[in-house]
Design an enzyme around this catalytic site. Structure first.
Site, short mmCIF file in Angstrom:
data_model
loop_
_atom_site.label_atom_id
_atom_site.label_comp_id
_atom_site.label_asym_id
_atom_site.label_seq_id
_atom_site.Cartn_x
_atom_site.Cartn_y
_atom_site.Cartn_z
N ALA A 91 6.10 -6.09 2.90
CA ALA A 91 6.02 -5.57 1.69
C ALA A 91 4.53 -5.42 1.56
CB ALA A 91 6.95 -6.16 0.59
N LYS A 92 3.71 -5.37 2.50
CA LYS A 92 2.28 -5.08 2.39
C LYS A 92 1.85 -3.62 2.48
CE LYS A 92 1.23 -9.45 4.36
NZ LYS A 92 0.55 -10.23 5.85
N ALA A 93 2.87 -2.87 2.80
CA ALA A 93 2.86 -1.42 2.97
C ALA A 93 4.02 -0.83 2.36
CB ALA A 93 2.60 -0.77 4.23
N LEU A 148 0.85 -1.30 -0.08
CA LEU A 148 0.03 -0.04 0.02
C LEU A 148 0.87 1.27 0.07
CD1 LEU A 148 -2.57 -1.05 2.82
CD2 LEU A 148 -3.13 -0.84 0.43
#
Length: 307
Positions: free
Chosen positions: A274-276, A246
């Site tokens: 690596a989700k944000a 994100l």
């Protein structure tokens, strides 16, 4: 930089109060102000698709009209919801209601056919109407399609619901997709399973993934509004791993981080997965969504209109 003491006046607007929180900049007040600023930026950014995640009893808790307004105003482009919030939205769409708890003993509520969610009551009669109406809708959809994804199913349901305050119906009419990875874990999921016992009708959870991944890949930027934690939060975060995470997000949750649950994890933790994205704008607020988000959203709208 010094902490600025918060001032309160009798004629203050919500945005004036949030500005005071911003000038203070610390503890819960500072986090709420940062969430408001990030939300305003996300809504204002024409290049950003905003995902809204709905976890916890938000629709029974009075948030239905706010979610519907956000869809109508174009402030959200995609929704990830629990099956329960969809069920409770449709309960109201079919003429049911949610009621304030009056302090009766739970065994007494059981005898009266009433289920309790904290201080919210729902009657079994309302669920009976829901079961009847959703089965009719399943029959209409199954007559046209034998295999369907969860998102497609919810879109088709929304088109058949006549209630301008329903977020499911409003999303369908505005082409805002709703994903519900835990749909089976709800009263609607139970009715869906019962329906499939004597109908040739299959709902595919994996069928959502090509459409969801296309949305992520085609988005120049993605922001997220994470209300509550759990499955809906993770599905929103994880769907963006395929593009590096994100670009901006706010979360409001009562969950705590000590036990290591995702629901209580601060958003900064998502950077490690690596989700944000590294460098993304993030704000985590610990508190009741039904109190904090209406304040944050109202102040963000005011901020946008004044800019």
């Amino acid at each position: 930089m010094k902490v600025t003491q918060i001032n309160v006046d009798k004629d203050m607007s919500i945005s004036d109060l949030i500005n005071q929180f911003d000038e203070s900049g610390v503890l819960g007040a500072g986090r709420v102000a940062r969430a408001c600023n990030i939300l305003a930026d996300m809504i204002s950014d024409e290049d950003m698709n905003v995902f809204l995640s709905l976890g916890g009893p938000l629709i029974p808790g009075g948030m239905r009209n706010i979610v519907t307004k956000m869809i109508n105003e174009g402030h959200v482009n995609l929704i990830v919801s629990s099956g329960a919030n969809i069920t409770h939205d449709l309960v109201e769409a079919f003429g049911g209601s949610h009621y304030r708890h009056e302090g009766k003993d739970d065994e007494e509520l059981n005898e009266e056919g009433i289920g309790r969610i904290a201080d919210i009551n729902v009657g079994s009669d309302d669920f009976t109407i829901f079961e009847t109406e959703i089965t009719k809708i399943f029959e209409r959809i199954a007559s046209k399609k034998k295999v369907i994804s969860i998102q497609e199913l919810l879109h088709e349901i929304g088109l058949l619901v006549d209630d301008e305050n329903s977020f499911v119906a409003t999303a369908a009419r505005n082409n805002v997709p709703i994903f519900a990875p835990g749909l089976i874990d709800s009263m609607m999921g139970l009715q869906l399973w019962i329906f499939t016992q004597d109908h040739d009708f299959t709902v595919s959870a994996a069928g959502d993934m090509p459409y969801l991944s296309d949305i992520v890949f085609e988005s120049e930027k993605v922001g997220a509004i994470l209300l509550g934690g759990g499955l809906t939060k993770h599905y929103t975060l994880a769907s963006n791993v395929i593009k590096g995470g994100l670009d901006a997000a706010i979360q409001i949750t009562m969950d705590r981080p000590e036990a290591g649950s995702l629901g209580g994890a601060p958003l900064e933790e998502a950077k490690s997965w690596a989700k944000a994205r590294c460098g993304s704008s993030l704000a985590s607020v610990v508190g009741d969504v039904t109190v904090i988000f209406p304040l944050v959203y109202a102040a963000a709208l005011d901020k946008i209109s004044n800019d």
